[in-house]
Design a protein around this motif. Structure first.
Motif, PDB file in Angstrom:
ATOM      1  N   LYS A   9       0.822  -1.206   0.000  1.00 35.22           N
ATOM      2  CA  LYS A   9       0.000   0.000   0.000  1.00 35.22           C
ATOM      3  C   LYS A   9       0.859   1.259   0.000  1.00 35.22           C
ATOM      4  CE  LYS A   9      -3.774   2.288   2.484  1.00 35.22           C
ATOM      5  NZ  LYS A   9      -4.697   2.205   3.652  1.00 35.22           N
ATOM      6  N   LYS A  10       1.974   1.196   0.708  1.00 32.22           N
ATOM      7  CA  LYS A  10       2.820   2.384   0.870  1.00 32.22           C
ATOM      8  C   LYS A  10       3.869   2.524  -0.224  1.00 32.22           C
ATOM      9  CE  LYS A  10       5.832   4.666   4.249  1.00 32.22           C
ATOM     10  NZ  LYS A  10       6.453   4.558   5.595  1.00 32.22           N
ATOM     11  N   GLN A  11       4.471   1.398  -0.639  1.00 35.18           N
ATOM     12  CA  GLN A  11       5.667   1.459  -1.482  1.00 35.18           C
ATOM     13  C   GLN A  11       5.441   1.097  -2.947  1.00 35.18           C
ATOM     14  OE1 GLN A  11       8.517   2.566  -0.519  1.00 35.18           O
ATOM     15  NE2 GLN A  11       8.549   2.442   1.700  1.00 35.18           N
ATOM     16  N   ARG A  12       4.392   0.379  -3.230  1.00 31.39           N
ATOM     17  CA  ARG A  12       4.219  -0.093  -4.599  1.00 31.39           C
ATOM     18  C   ARG A  12       3.806   1.043  -5.521  1.00 31.39           C
ATOM     19  NH1 ARG A  12       0.594  -5.218  -6.648  1.00 31.39           N
ATOM     20  NH2 ARG A  12       1.979  -5.782  -8.361  1.00 31.39           N
ATOM     21  N   LEU A  13       4.349   1.032  -6.744  1.00 37.12           N
ATOM     22  CA  LEU A  13       4.107   2.133  -7.677  1.00 37.12           C
ATOM     23  C   LEU A  13       2.989   1.832  -8.666  1.00 37.12           C
ATOM     24  CD1 LEU A  13       7.853   2.921  -8.452  1.00 37.12           C
ATOM     25  CD2 LEU A  13       6.355   4.093  -6.822  1.00 37.12           C
ATOM     26  N   TYR A  14       2.775   0.554  -8.986  1.00 37.82           N
ATOM     27  CA  TYR A  14       1.790   0.172  -9.991  1.00 37.82           C
ATOM     28  C   TYR A  14       0.945  -0.987  -9.454  1.00 37.82           C
ATOM     29  CZ  TYR A  14       4.859   2.901 -13.030  1.00 37.82           C
ATOM     30  OH  TYR A  14       5.609   3.918 -13.574  1.00 37.82           O
ATOM     31  N   PRO A  15      -0.295  -1.083  -9.858  1.00 37.82           N
ATOM     32  CA  PRO A  15      -1.145  -2.207  -9.422  1.00 37.82           C
ATOM     33  C   PRO A  15      -0.693  -3.521 -10.064  1.00 37.82           C
ATOM     34  CG  PRO A  15      -2.298  -0.863 -11.037  1.00 37.82           C
ATOM     35  CD  PRO A  15      -1.030  -0.131 -10.720  1.00 37.82           C
ATOM     36  N   ASP A  16      -1.329  -4.613  -9.659  1.00 37.16           N
ATOM     37  CA  ASP A  16      -0.960  -5.940 -10.173  1.00 37.16           C
ATOM     38  C   ASP A  16      -0.966  -5.980 -11.699  1.00 37.16           C
ATOM     39  OD1 ASP A  16      -0.660  -6.995  -7.673  1.00 37.16           O
ATOM     40  OD2 ASP A  16      -2.613  -7.983  -7.621  1.00 37.16           O
ATOM     41  N   TYR A  17       0.085  -6.562 -12.245  1.00 36.09           N
ATOM     42  CA  TYR A  17       0.140  -6.832 -13.683  1.00 36.09           C
ATOM     43  C   TYR A  17      -0.409  -8.227 -13.977  1.00 36.09           C
ATOM     44  CZ  TYR A  17       3.458  -2.896 -14.001  1.00 36.09           C
ATOM     45  OH  TYR A  17       4.065  -1.665 -13.938  1.00 36.09           O
ATOM     46  N   ILE A  18      -0.075  -9.185 -13.107  1.00 41.59           N
ATOM     47  CA  ILE A  18      -0.413 -10.590 -13.343  1.00 41.59           C
ATOM     48  C   ILE A  18      -1.746 -10.913 -12.675  1.00 41.59           C
ATOM     49  CG2 ILE A  18       0.326 -12.977 -12.992  1.00 41.59           C
ATOM     50  CD1 ILE A  18       3.233 -11.881 -12.876  1.00 41.59           C
ATOM     51  N   LYS A  19      -2.682 -11.402 -13.469  1.00 39.76           N
ATOM     52  CA  LYS A  19      -4.022 -11.696 -12.947  1.00 39.76           C
ATOM     53  C   LYS A  19      -4.217 -13.154 -12.561  1.00 39.76           C
ATOM     54  CE  LYS A  19      -4.937  -7.406 -13.802  1.00 39.76           C
ATOM     55  NZ  LYS A  19      -4.854  -6.448 -12.671  1.00 39.76           N
ATOM     56  N   ASP A  20      -3.316 -14.033 -13.029  1.00 37.59           N
ATOM     57  CA  ASP A  20      -3.452 -15.449 -12.697  1.00 37.59           C
ATOM     58  C   ASP A  20      -3.382 -15.658 -11.191  1.00 37.59           C
ATOM     59  OD1 ASP A  20      -3.443 -15.781 -15.397  1.00 37.59           O
ATOM     60  OD2 ASP A  20      -1.645 -17.050 -15.476  1.00 37.59           O
ATOM     61  N   ILE A  21      -4.126 -16.627 -10.704  1.00 40.31           N
ATOM     62  CA  ILE A  21      -4.090 -16.958  -9.283  1.00 40.31           C
ATOM     63  C   ILE A  21      -2.771 -17.657  -8.961  1.00 40.31           C
ATOM     64  CG2 ILE A  21      -5.161 -18.366  -7.481  1.00 40.31           C
ATOM     65  CD1 ILE A  21      -7.825 -17.965  -8.964  1.00 40.31           C
ATOM     66  N   ALA A  22      -2.117 -17.193  -7.895  1.00 38.17           N
ATOM     67  CA  ALA A  22      -0.848 -17.800  -7.489  1.00 38.17           C
ATOM     68  C   ALA A  22      -1.097 -19.160  -6.842  1.00 38.17           C
ATOM     69  CB  ALA A  22      -0.119 -16.881  -6.514  1.00 38.17           C
ATOM     70  N   SER A  23      -0.313 -20.144  -7.247  1.00 36.77           N
ATOM     71  CA  SER A  23      -0.423 -21.483  -6.663  1.00 36.77           C
ATOM     72  C   SER A  23       0.016 -21.467  -5.203  1.00 36.77           C
ATOM     73  CB  SER A  23       0.464 -22.456  -7.446  1.00 36.77           C
ATOM     74  OG  SER A  23       0.662 -23.651  -6.726  1.00 36.77           O
ATOM     75  N   GLU A  24      -0.656 -22.260  -4.378  1.00 35.39           N
ATOM     76  CA  GLU A  24      -0.248 -22.391  -2.976  1.00 35.39           C
ATOM     77  C   GLU A  24       1.148 -23.008  -2.859  1.00 35.39           C
ATOM     78  OE1 GLU A  24      -1.725 -21.382  -0.218  1.00 35.39           O
ATOM     79  OE2 GLU A  24      -3.479 -20.538  -1.241  1.00 35.39           O
ATOM     80  N   GLN A  25       1.573 -23.719  -3.915  1.00 34.85           N
ATOM     81  CA  GLN A  25       2.913 -24.338  -3.900  1.00 34.85           C
ATOM     82  C   GLN A  25       4.003 -23.406  -4.440  1.00 34.85           C
ATOM     83  OE1 GLN A  25       0.048 -26.366  -4.921  1.00 34.85           O
ATOM     84  NE2 GLN A  25       0.204 -26.809  -2.718  1.00 34.85           N
ATOM     85  N   LEU A  26       3.629 -22.203  -4.822  1.00 40.11           N
ATOM     86  CA  LEU A  26       4.615 -21.239  -5.338  1.00 40.11           C
ATOM     87  C   LEU A  26       5.589 -20.847  -4.230  1.00 40.11           C
ATOM     88  CD1 LEU A  26       5.596 -19.299  -7.595  1.00 40.11           C
ATOM     89  CD2 LEU A  26       3.939 -17.630  -6.731  1.00 40.11           C
ATOM     90  N   ASN A  27       6.906 -20.977  -4.518  1.00 38.65           N
ATOM     91  CA  ASN A  27       7.887 -20.615  -3.490  1.00 38.65           C
ATOM     92  C   ASN A  27       9.131 -19.933  -4.047  1.00 38.65           C
ATOM     93  OD1 ASN A  27       8.453 -20.587  -0.664  1.00 38.65           O
ATOM     94  ND2 ASN A  27      10.033 -22.133  -1.019  1.00 38.65           N
ATOM     95  N   ILE A  28       9.298 -19.893  -5.377  1.00 46.57           N
ATOM     96  CA  ILE A  28      10.441 -19.187  -5.979  1.00 46.57           C
ATOM     97  C   ILE A  28       9.930 -18.351  -7.141  1.00 46.57           C
ATOM     98  CG2 ILE A  28      12.669 -19.380  -7.146  1.00 46.57           C
ATOM     99  CD1 ILE A  28      13.045 -22.120  -5.879  1.00 46.57           C
TER     100      ILE A  28
END
Length: 423
Positions: A9-28
Motif C-alpha cells: 500500500k505504501k511502497q508499490r508504484l503500480y497495481p498488479d500486472y499478473i491476474k493469474d491466481i498464485a499457486s499455494e505451492q509457489l515458493n520461488i
C-alpha cells in the motif's frame, strides 16, 4: 491481513500486472529487468531447461523504458515483447510459469535498472502476499544471463536448510572463452571478475562481516526480508550493491555455491557503471592491465577491524590518544575526516554488551564506508595497483602458494576454486 499489505500500500508504484491466481505451492519467483535487450530468449531457455524443484516457480520479465527512450530502443522492446510472448506460449508447465509485464514511460528521473527491478520484485511480493508466504524466495536474474540446470533445486535446498535465512548470493562465473565474443572481451572479463572476487575476499580477509558478492544477476532474498528493508531502490546503477548491503546487514545471509549463474561479459552503455560499462571501458581505452585498489589499503584497515572490540565504551580522549594513534596513518586520517567518533559515541550510548557493540560498529563502518575509505586512501596516500599484482598478494595471505607468473585468467580460476571451498 497478509504480511505485505502495508508495504504494498505504501511502497508499490503500480497495481498488479499478473491476474493469474498464485499457486499455494509457489515458493520461488525469478525477476528479470529487461530494457533494450536482444538476448532475452537465451536467458529464458536457460531457466526453462532447469530441473524442477519440489515447489512451484515463476519467472517475471519486466520490459521497461523511460519517457525519453528513443525509437530504436522502443522498437527493440516491441520485438522483445513479441518474441517473448511467442516463446512463453510454448513454454509453460505446472511447476514453472513465465510472465511478461511491460511498463513504458517510466519517469525520466528514475527510469533505469533499479526501478525495473523494484517493479518486478514488488510484483513478486504481491504474488506471495496473495498466498501469505513471507518466506517466499525472490531471485534477481539478468536477461542475458545463463545458469546451471540445478539453479532452482539448489536455491530451494539452501532455504530449506536455513529456514530463517534472509537472503543469499549465488555463485557466478562469466564465460572466459568461446566464439560468441572476440578474445579481448574474454580477456577483459577475466580481469574484471578477478577484481570483483579480489575486492570481496580482501574485504573479508580484513575482517568485515558484510563481505559478500553483490551481483544483480545472482542473488536471492525472502519476501519478508525484502519488505523489511524497504524494497529495491530506484538507483539507475549500483542498485544491487545498495540493496544487498541492506539485506546482508540483517544477518542470516548465505552463499549458494552448488549451482551457478553465468552472466554475459558483453559491453553495455545502459548503465553508468557495472560489468557492462567496465567492459566497454576496457575496449574503448585498450586496457590490458587493470588497476584497482592497492592491497596495502585492505591490510591497513584490517588493523582497525581487528581492534573493533577495543572501541567499546571508550571516551573521546581514549579514542583519539590511545586507540587511533596506533593505527596506520591512512586509516587515522580517514577516521578523523569522517568524524567517526560521532557514530562511535552514539553506538556506545546504546550498547550494553560487546556483542551488540560489534554488530553496530560494522553497521556504522559498513561496506559504503569501506568504499569511501578506499577512495580516500587512493586520493591522498597510495596509488592503484595492477589487479594481477594485488590478487597474488592476497593469495599469499590466504595461504595459497603463487610461484611463477600468472595471467588474470589463471588467477581467477584459483580464486573461483578458493571461494567454492571456503566459507
Amino acid at each position: 491481513m497478509a504480511f505485505a499489505d502495508k508495504y504494498l500500500k505504501k511502497q508499490r508504484l503500480y497495481p498488479d500486472y499478473i491476474k493469474d491466481i498464485a499457486s499455494e505451492q509457489l515458493n520461488i519467483i525469478v525477476t528479470i529487468p529487461c530494457f533494450n535487450e536482444p538476448d532475452l530468449i537465451s536467458g529464458l531457455e536457460a531457466l526453462w531447461n532447469c530441473e524442477r524443484p519440489d515447489c512451484n516457480a515463476e519467472v517475471i520479465v519486466m520490459v521497461n523504458s523511460g519517457e525519453l527512450a528513443g525509437k530504436e530502443i522502443l522498437a527493440q522492446n516491441e520485438k522483445t515483447i513479441a518474441d517473448a510472448a511467442n516463446w512463453m506460449a510454448d513454454h509453460q508447465d505446472e511447476k514453472l510459469k513465465f510472465y511478461l509485464i511491460h511498463q513504458p514511460n517510466l519517469p525520466k528521473k528514475f527510469a533505469g535498472v533499479g526501478l525495473a527491478r523494484k517493479i518486478a520484485m514488488d510484483e513478486a511480493v504481491s504474488r506471495f502476499n496473495k498466498i501469505d508466504k513471507p518466506n517466499g524466495i525472490i531471485t534477481g536474474f539478468d536477461a542475458d544471463s545463463g545458469c546451471d540446470a540445478n539453479y532452482f533445486v539448489e536455491i530451494e535446498k539452501m532455504f530449506k536448510r536455513h529456514p530463517k535465512a534472509n537472503g543469499a548470493n549465488i555463485f557466478y562465473e562469466h564465460p572466459l572463452e568461446g566464439t560468441e565474443f572476440d578474445q579481448p572481451i574474454y580477456d577483459a572479463i577475466a580481469q574484471y571478475e578477478l577484481y570483483l572476487r579480489y575486492y570481496m575476499l580482501a574485504m573479508r580477509y580484513a575482517g568485515h562481516p558484510h563481505a559478500f558478492h553483490t551481483v544483480g544477476s545472482s542473488f536471492a532474498v525472502t519476501a519478508k526480508a525484502y519488505i523489511m528493508q524497504g524494497g529495491m531502490n530506484r538507483r539507475q546503477a549500483g542498485e544491487d550493491f545498495y540493496f544487498l548491503q541492506k539485506i546482508i546487514a540483517l544477518g542470516k545471509f548465505y552463499e549458494i555455491k552448488t549451482t551457478r549463474v553465468i552472466p554475459s561479459p558483453r559491453e553495455s552503455d545502459r548503465v553508468p557503471f557495472g560489468t557492462g560499462k567496465a567492459i566497454s571501458t576496457f575496449m574503448e581505452e585498450g586496457i590490458i592491465d587493470y588497476k584497482t585498489y592497492n592491497y596495502s589499503a585492505f591490510k591497513d584497515v584490517k588493523k582497525f577491524f581487528d581492534r573493533a572490540d577495543d572501541f567499546f565504551g571508550v571516551d573521546y580522549d581514549t579514542y583519539l590518544n590511545k586507540l587511533i594513534v596506533d593505527l596506520p596513518g591512512s586509516v587515522r586520517s580517514y577516521l578523523k575526516e569522517d568524524n567517526f567518533f560521532e557514530s562511535l559515541d552514539e553506538i556506545n550510548r546504546n550498547c550494553s554488551s560487546v556483542e551488540s557493540f560489534r554488530k553496530k560498529f560494522f553497521g556504522a563502518f559498513n561496506a559504503f564506508k569501506v568504499l569511501k575509505y578506499l577512495n580516500n586512501v587512493h586520493e591522498q596516500f597510495i596509488d592503484e595497483e595492477s589487479i594481477v599484482v594485488c590478487a597474488k598478494q592476497l593469495l599469499i595471505d590466504l595461504g595459497i602458494e603463487t610461484k611463477g607468473i600468472y595471467s588474470a585468467k589463471e588467477l581467477l580460476e584459483i580464486y573461483r576454486e578458493y571461494e567454492k571451498n571456503h566459507e
